[in-house]
Design an enzyme around this catalytic site. Structure first.
Site, short mmCIF file in Angstrom:
data_model
loop_
_atom_site.label_atom_id
_atom_site.label_comp_id
_atom_site.label_asym_id
_atom_site.label_seq_id
_atom_site.Cartn_x
_atom_site.Cartn_y
_atom_site.Cartn_z
N THR A 9 0.79 -3.27 -2.59
CA THR A 9 1.95 -2.46 -2.95
C THR A 9 1.57 -0.98 -2.91
O THR A 9 0.42 -0.64 -2.62
CB THR A 9 2.48 -2.88 -4.34
OG1 THR A 9 3.74 -2.28 -4.59
CG2 THR A 9 1.52 -2.49 -5.46
N ASN A 10 2.52 -0.11 -3.18
CA ASN A 10 2.27 1.33 -3.27
C ASN A 10 2.46 1.76 -4.71
O ASN A 10 3.26 1.16 -5.43
CB ASN A 10 3.28 2.11 -2.42
CG ASN A 10 2.92 2.11 -0.96
OD1 ASN A 10 1.85 1.68 -0.56
ND2 ASN A 10 3.82 2.61 -0.15
#
Ligand code: C5P
Length: 224
Positions: free
Chosen positions: A29-30
């Site tokens: 994810t970011n």
């Protein structure tokens, strides 16, 4: 008393991160809390716009009066954005979309037996670029989180993705950006020039971003 100056507009907004599965139990994810996008959605709804918010996983409560569409992956975000583009007059892409994903996610958990796990990642669909190619008369606002060359990177993104404005923020400094309640950004404008918005709460920054979007909207109305 809030101004109802966005009445008649439909805002399509994206917010939060996307999550890309590596197998049934792991994902990449970011870093993104979704706070900036949710602040924009809440402010736009208060100002009378219809707001469609396409959101990745966040811990935030849904803003009142907003149509919330929850998605997990970049592919799902693309689907949701493209299928809600038609009524939108303004598109703001504040999500931190993962740039790479595993195209064919294995159905079984990868076991911890090997000394090394190498994963092949493919690029995710670039939603902003696709909207940019199909935007018609819509106003398009992108975000650029950068660690250096803020304005130059913002302008490069504005041009390559056909945006009308890019909200650029430096993510390498403490206290603003990412999980923070505050932000400090530079608005890179299509017509040329930049507007620096000094450090403030994300809800004030959201109002200021919408003020500039509205100015662009009014300028366009006058020109047509
Ligand atoms: O090129 P970069 O990913 O840094 O651009 C950031 C902007 O592009 C943000 O507005 C983000 O929401 C959007 N984006 C997108 N689809 C992607 C990656 C980023 O719409 N796959």
């Amino acid at each position: 008393m809030s101004r109802h100056d966005l009445e008649g507009e439909t805002l399509l907004l994206t917010a939060g991160p996307t999550q890309e599965a590596l197998d049934p139990v792991r994902y990449i994810t970011n870093r993104s809390s979704g706070k900036m996008g949710y602040a924009l959605a809440a402010a736009a709804a208060r100002r009378g716009a219809r707001v469609i918010l396409v959101s990745g996983p966040t811990h935030l409560p849904p803003p009142p009066e907003v149509e919330l569409i929850r998605i997990r992956t970049a592919v799902e975000m693309r689907e949701a954005v493209m299928s809600h583009l038609e009524p939108a007059t303004i598109v703001i892409k504040s999500a931190a979309v993962a740039d790479y994903h595993v195209k064919e996610v294995p159905q079984q958990k990868t076991k911890k037996t090997a000394a090394r796990w190498t994963i092949d990642l493919d690029p995710t669909p670039d939603i902003l670029a696709e909207v940019g190619r199909n935007k018609g008369s819509r106003l398009l606002v992108g975000f650029a989180a950068e660690t250096q060359n803020l304005v130059a990177e913002g302008r490069r993104k504005l041009e390559t993705k056909n945006c009308d404005m890019v909200v650029a923020n430096l993510v390498s400094q403490e206290g603003t950006g990412f999980e923070s309640d505050e932000n400090e950004v530079v608005l890179v404008m299509r017509a040329g020039g930049n507007v620096a918005l000094p450090r403030n709460s994300k809800s004030v920054i959201a109002e200021q971003i919408l003020d500039h979007v509205l100015k662009l909207r009014l300028a366009r109305h006058e020109a047509s």
